[in-house]
Design an enzyme around this catalytic site. Sequence first.
Site, PDB file in Angstrom:
ATOM      1  N   ASN A   1       0.309 -17.156  -0.036  1.00  0.00           N
ATOM      2  CA  ASN A   1      -0.733 -18.293   0.491  1.00  0.00           C
ATOM      3  C   ASN A   1      -1.714 -17.619   1.078  1.00  0.00           C
ATOM      4  OD1 ASN A   1       1.585 -19.933  -0.053  1.00  0.00           O
ATOM      5  ND2 ASN A   1       0.815 -21.373   1.023  1.00  0.00           N
TER       6      ASN A   1
ATOM      7  N   TYR B   1       1.759 -25.745 -12.740  1.00  0.00           N
ATOM      8  CA  TYR B   1       1.114 -24.822 -12.221  1.00  0.00           C
ATOM      9  C   TYR B   1       1.749 -23.446 -12.449  1.00  0.00           C
ATOM     10  CZ  TYR B   1      -1.530 -22.012  -8.945  1.00  0.00           C
ATOM     11  OH  TYR B   1      -2.420 -20.980  -8.256  1.00  0.00           O
TER      12      TYR B   1
ATOM     13  N   GLN C   1      -7.413 -24.356 -12.223  1.00  0.00           N
ATOM     14  CA  GLN C   1      -6.933 -25.859 -11.660  1.00  0.00           C
ATOM     15  C   GLN C   1      -5.955 -25.121 -10.459  1.00  0.00           C
ATOM     16  OE1 GLN C   1      -5.186 -28.543 -10.105  1.00  0.00           O
ATOM     17  NE2 GLN C   1      -3.742 -27.907 -11.221  1.00  0.00           N
ATOM     18  N   ILE C   2      -6.094 -25.439  -9.124  1.00  0.00           N
ATOM     19  CA  ILE C   2      -5.364 -24.868  -8.286  1.00  0.00           C
ATOM     20  C   ILE C   2      -4.426 -25.771  -7.728  1.00  0.00           C
ATOM     21  CG2 ILE C   2      -6.665 -22.885  -7.750  1.00  0.00           C
ATOM     22  CD1 ILE C   2      -7.153 -24.408  -4.806  1.00  0.00           C
TER      23      ILE C   2
ATOM     24  N   ASP D   1     -17.713 -23.611 -18.154  1.00  0.00           N
ATOM     25  CA  ASP D   1     -16.353 -24.134 -18.297  1.00  0.00           C
ATOM     26  C   ASP D   1     -15.585 -22.995 -18.994  1.00  0.00           C
ATOM     27  OD1 ASP D   1     -13.778 -25.600 -18.806  1.00  0.00           O
ATOM     28  OD2 ASP D   1     -14.932 -27.006 -17.501  1.00  0.00           O
TER      29      ASP D   1
ATOM     30  N   ILE E   1     -11.490 -17.704  -3.173  1.00  0.00           N
ATOM     31  CA  ILE E   1     -11.072 -16.321  -3.331  1.00  0.00           C
ATOM     32  C   ILE E   1     -12.139 -15.297  -4.011  1.00  0.00           C
ATOM     33  CG2 ILE E   1      -9.217 -14.533  -4.323  1.00  0.00           C
ATOM     34  CD1 ILE E   1      -7.184 -16.702  -3.570  1.00  0.00           C
TER      35      ILE E   1
ATOM     36  N   GLY F   1       8.983 -31.471  -4.910  1.00  0.00           N
ATOM     37  CA  GLY F   1       8.724 -30.392  -5.787  1.00  0.00           C
ATOM     38  C   GLY F   1       8.165 -29.070  -5.156  1.00  0.00           C
TER      39      GLY F   1
END
Length: 307
Positions: free
Chosen positions: A172, A143, A77-78, A52, A13, A267
């Site tokens: 999404n 997340y 962190q995806i 980072d 993205i 989940g």
Amino acid sequence: MAKVLISGGAGFIGSHIAEAYLASGFDVVVVDNLSTGKRENLPRGVTFYEGDITSLSDMEEIFFREKPDYVNHHAAQINLRRSTEEPLFDARVNILGSISLLELSVKYRVKKFIFASTGGAIYGEVKTLPAREDMPALPLSPYGVAKRSVELYLNYYHKVQGLDFVALRYGNVYGPRQDPRGEAGVVAIFISRIIKGEPCIIFGDGRKTRDYVYIEDIARANLLALSASGIYNLGTGKETSVLDLVEVLKKVSGEDFPVVFGEERKGEIDRIALSSEKAREALGWTPSFSLEEGIGHTWEWFKEAKQ
Ligand code: NAD
């Protein structure tokens, strides 16, 4: 020329957003640790720092040197499953990393902080779809909890420290350059498997629904967001099941590829679709690509790139 610092700009993205800002005449600076992003995703003309976001001192060097007018925060962190297996790692990157960028944005008087939140993982199971921003956000994964936490930090930094912000809750997102080797990104994963002649694997019965939104619509929203404040859903408002997606892929590709059913993943919510009424009113944003058009472009790109 206004300058924007994009974290995660070597990712899927973020790299499209970098392109959109460049095309609108911005100076674009990218910081990315290349954990899932790639150098070749970076459009020509950006200034790139490999770094980072969890290192406050490394980030401060960049802010000190570049003095960005805007921060567009997409580094994360995806992987939803990894967030359940390693919640500490997820929180370190997605919460603490975000706080370091927020602290520096206040210190260096950034005009606006744009944050990539999630619409898919923030609401939990919703009774009435499409979900609206004023519905409770009760995420069912670390997340989602991290994304909601950052939204609350944004509220604090805004109210108490005077930092203006926009949080964009994406559905999404799919399109060219999405990494098919990841866990997420079913469109990229399926297309890549079809091209390789491998079967597409559906976890569960394929009836779970998501709100699929095309990358170019998301990149455009990130430009419109420069003149707004607050939290916005960005989706089509439509539920698309994995089985629906397979049908569209068959039509677009002209291939009757095999589908294999695997065990349902724990989940994962059953259904989601996002109302983008608020974004339409405040940003003038509505998605312009239908699922078939978006998948068509994505298919062409993957065929060309032989991914
Ligand atoms: P991506 O993995 O392609 O992009 C994330 C980028 O962040 C990568 O380039 C990666 O190298 C970088 N990164 C990760 N950890 C970093 C760190 N500690 N320091 C610096 N850089 C780091 O994924 P994406 O799909 O492009 O997602 C971008 C953002 O959008 C993420 O914040 C994600 O949570 C959010 N989002 C994505 C979707 C979607 O459908 N893809 C939906 C909702 C929200």
